[in-house]
Design a protein around this motif. Structure first.
Motif, PDB file in Angstrom:
ATOM      1  N   MET A   9      25.356  12.474 -56.080  1.00  0.00           N
ATOM      2  CA  MET A   9      25.704  11.050 -56.083  1.00  0.00           C
ATOM      3  C   MET A   9      24.446  10.214 -56.215  1.00  0.00           C
ATOM      4  O   MET A   9      23.480  10.431 -55.483  1.00  0.00           O
ATOM      5  CB  MET A   9      26.415  10.668 -54.784  1.00  0.00           C
ATOM      6  N   GLU A  10      24.444   9.276 -57.145  1.00  0.00           N
ATOM      7  CA  GLU A  10      23.338   8.345 -57.284  1.00  0.00           C
ATOM      8  C   GLU A  10      23.674   7.075 -56.504  1.00  0.00           C
ATOM      9  O   GLU A  10      24.664   6.407 -56.786  1.00  0.00           O
ATOM     10  CB  GLU A  10      23.088   8.022 -58.754  1.00  0.00           C
ATOM     11  N   LYS A  59      27.695  18.328 -48.782  1.00  0.00           N
ATOM     12  CA  LYS A  59      26.291  18.224 -48.393  1.00  0.00           C
ATOM     13  C   LYS A  59      25.363  18.589 -49.548  1.00  0.00           C
ATOM     14  O   LYS A  59      24.334  17.942 -49.756  1.00  0.00           O
ATOM     15  CB  LYS A  59      26.012  19.149 -47.205  1.00  0.00           C
ATOM     16  N   THR A  60      25.732  19.614 -50.306  1.00  0.00           N
ATOM     17  CA  THR A  60      24.862  20.122 -51.366  1.00  0.00           C
ATOM     18  C   THR A  60      24.935  19.294 -52.637  1.00  0.00           C
ATOM     19  O   THR A  60      23.915  19.025 -53.277  1.00  0.00           O
ATOM     20  CB  THR A  60      25.230  21.584 -51.697  1.00  0.00           C
ATOM     21  N   HIS A  61      26.147  18.853 -52.995  1.00  0.00           N
ATOM     22  CA  HIS A  61      26.347  18.260 -54.327  1.00  0.00           C
ATOM     23  C   HIS A  61      26.626  16.760 -54.306  1.00  0.00           C
ATOM     24  O   HIS A  61      26.518  16.111 -55.350  1.00  0.00           O
ATOM     25  CB  HIS A  61      27.504  18.964 -55.037  1.00  0.00           C
ATOM     26  N   TYR A  62      26.981  16.215 -53.160  1.00  0.00           N
ATOM     27  CA  TYR A  62      27.344  14.799 -53.126  1.00  0.00           C
ATOM     28  C   TYR A  62      26.397  13.984 -52.268  1.00  0.00           C
ATOM     29  O   TYR A  62      25.941  12.914 -52.664  1.00  0.00           O
ATOM     30  CB  TYR A  62      28.791  14.640 -52.622  1.00  0.00           C
ATOM     31  N   GLY A  63      26.112  14.446 -51.087  1.00  0.00           N
ATOM     32  CA  GLY A  63      25.222  13.697 -50.207  1.00  0.00           C
ATOM     33  C   GLY A  63      25.988  12.780 -49.269  1.00  0.00           C
ATOM     34  O   GLY A  63      27.160  12.999 -48.968  1.00  0.00           O
ATOM     35  N   GLU A  78      35.997  17.091 -56.991  1.00  0.00           N
ATOM     36  CA  GLU A  78      35.121  18.260 -56.961  1.00  0.00           C
ATOM     37  C   GLU A  78      35.828  19.377 -56.189  1.00  0.00           C
ATOM     38  O   GLU A  78      36.559  19.118 -55.240  1.00  0.00           O
ATOM     39  CB  GLU A  78      33.790  17.935 -56.284  1.00  0.00           C
ATOM     40  N   ARG A  79      35.575  20.614 -56.609  1.00  0.00           N
ATOM     41  CA  ARG A  79      36.208  21.753 -55.951  1.00  0.00           C
ATOM     42  C   ARG A  79      35.173  22.822 -55.588  1.00  0.00           C
ATOM     43  O   ARG A  79      34.119  22.919 -56.208  1.00  0.00           O
ATOM     44  CB  ARG A  79      37.280  22.371 -56.860  1.00  0.00           C
ATOM     45  N   VAL A  80      35.534  23.614 -54.593  1.00  0.00           N
ATOM     46  CA  VAL A  80      34.711  24.741 -54.161  1.00  0.00           C
ATOM     47  C   VAL A  80      35.048  25.935 -55.049  1.00  0.00           C
ATOM     48  O   VAL A  80      36.160  26.454 -54.998  1.00  0.00           O
ATOM     49  CB  VAL A  80      34.973  25.081 -52.687  1.00  0.00           C
ATOM     50  N   GLU A  81      34.115  26.359 -55.858  1.00  0.00           N
ATOM     51  CA  GLU A  81      34.369  27.440 -56.803  1.00  0.00           C
ATOM     52  C   GLU A  81      33.823  28.772 -56.275  1.00  0.00           C
ATOM     53  O   GLU A  81      32.984  28.818 -55.379  1.00  0.00           O
ATOM     54  CB  GLU A  81      33.711  27.118 -58.153  1.00  0.00           C
ATOM     55  N   ASP A  82      34.350  29.842 -56.863  1.00  0.00           N
ATOM     56  CA  ASP A  82      33.786  31.188 -56.690  1.00  0.00           C
ATOM     57  C   ASP A  82      33.829  31.685 -55.247  1.00  0.00           C
ATOM     58  O   ASP A  82      32.950  32.431 -54.809  1.00  0.00           O
ATOM     59  CB  ASP A  82      32.336  31.237 -57.199  1.00  0.00           C
ATOM     60  N   ALA A  95      33.748  25.022 -46.087  1.00  0.00           N
ATOM     61  CA  ALA A  95      33.263  25.228 -47.453  1.00  0.00           C
ATOM     62  C   ALA A  95      33.241  23.917 -48.232  1.00  0.00           C
ATOM     63  O   ALA A  95      32.300  23.643 -48.989  1.00  0.00           O
ATOM     64  CB  ALA A  95      34.142  26.256 -48.163  1.00  0.00           C
ATOM     65  N   VAL A  96      34.274  23.090 -48.043  1.00  0.00           N
ATOM     66  CA  VAL A  96      34.308  21.788 -48.710  1.00  0.00           C
ATOM     67  C   VAL A  96      33.168  20.905 -48.212  1.00  0.00           C
ATOM     68  O   VAL A  96      32.465  20.258 -49.012  1.00  0.00           O
ATOM     69  CB  VAL A  96      35.679  21.112 -48.500  1.00  0.00           C
ATOM     70  N   LEU A  97      32.964  20.864 -46.914  1.00  0.00           N
ATOM     71  CA  LEU A  97      31.907  20.012 -46.372  1.00  0.00           C
ATOM     72  C   LEU A  97      30.523  20.516 -46.786  1.00  0.00           C
ATOM     73  O   LEU A  97      29.612  19.710 -47.032  1.00  0.00           O
ATOM     74  CB  LEU A  97      32.031  19.930 -44.859  1.00  0.00           C
TER      75      LEU A  97
END
Length: 266
Positions: free
Chosen positions: A1-2, A43-47, A250-254, A37-39
């Motif tokens: 996220m910007e 944390k990793t991809h959105y902030g 956004e989704r949790v993949e793999d 897993a969602v949270l």
């Protein structure tokens, strides 16, 4: 996220269906693990967003332990986290967790937007209704702030969707809901949970949005209860000063969470 000082960054988390038992499963999935897993993905991809909306069915069994778990896991957010009830939630237990805190408040103002949180839950029922008090509250909040763009949030979907089995368990008094909205052109969007799938369309000139669950997903365009193999997810929204809504899922993949795709209900 910007980050942008002019844009209100909103994160929606919906339908975790948490259980008091740490090993509790829903259709084969440990819902505490899927929420984690969602949270972690957030944390990793959105902030850090500006506000988090937990749009109902936080608990599957209404236990105090399930609400404490959710409160503990979302404590890393440095912003307000608002809760409101879904059909599986037990309001007295929710109130024991958040009563008297900001999480229980019914609206939020920021960046020229008003976010309104309605309780569409009906005790011991799957479908939703808005009590007369909720409709009056909605009208009051919108009347008080005609110059702010508005996003109205509730658990139950107020329009028919392609998964026809869910239409009877949506918002039963949707006509009264939309009658209130018609008096207030500043309403830009409606955000809900409940349907465990993605929805993004126009309804009455407003954006109608629903989002994936942090656990089980339901198959779109199904006549009967049907589980979708899509992974857990969440929705982000950027609310702009001109009233436009930018949003995505956004989704949790793999990851294999043990979903029972053959289940015929829960």
């Amino acid at each position: 996220m910007e980050a942008s000082a002019d844009v209100l960054h909103v994160l929606q988390i919906t339908d975790p269906h948490l259980l008091g038992d740490a090993d509790g499963r829903l259709l084969g999935m440990k819902t505490r693990d899927t929420l984690d897993a969602v949270l972690d993905h957030v944390k990793t991809h959105y902030g850090q967003p500006d506000v988090v909306l937990a749009t109902g069915d936080i608990s599957q069994d209404g236990s105090d332990a399930s609400y404490r778990f959710f409160q503990d896991r979302t404590a890393f957010f440095e912003c307000p986290v608002f809760w409101f009830a879904g059909n599986h939630d037990v309001i007295p237990a929710m109130e024991r967790a958040i009563g008297g805190t900001q999480s229980a408040e019914r609206r939020y103002h920021s960046h020229g937007w008003q976010l309104i949180f309605l309780d569409s839950s009906v005790p011991d029922q799957v479908y939703g209704r808005l009590a007369e008090y909720e409709l009056r509250l909605l009208d009051k909040f919108l009347s008080e702030n005609p110059d702010e763009h508005a996003l109205v949030c509730l658990h139950h979907h107020p329009i028919e969707i392609g998964a026809s089995w869910m239409n009877s368990i949506g918002l039963r008094d949707h006509e009264a809901f939309f009658e209130v909205l018609e008096r207030h052109p500043q309403v830009r969007g409606i955000l809900c949970g409940h349907i465990h799938q993605t929805l993004d369309e126009e309804s009455g000139g407003r954006r109608m949005l629903a989002s994936p669950s942090t656990c089980v997903q339901f198959r779109p365009n199904s006549d009967e209860f049907s589980v979708d193999a899509l992974p857990p997810g969440y929705r982000w929204l950027n609310l702009h000063p001109d009233g436009t809504i930018e949003t995505g899922v956004e989704r949790v993949e793999d990851e294999d969470f043990g979903l029972d795709v053959e289940s015929d209900g829960y």
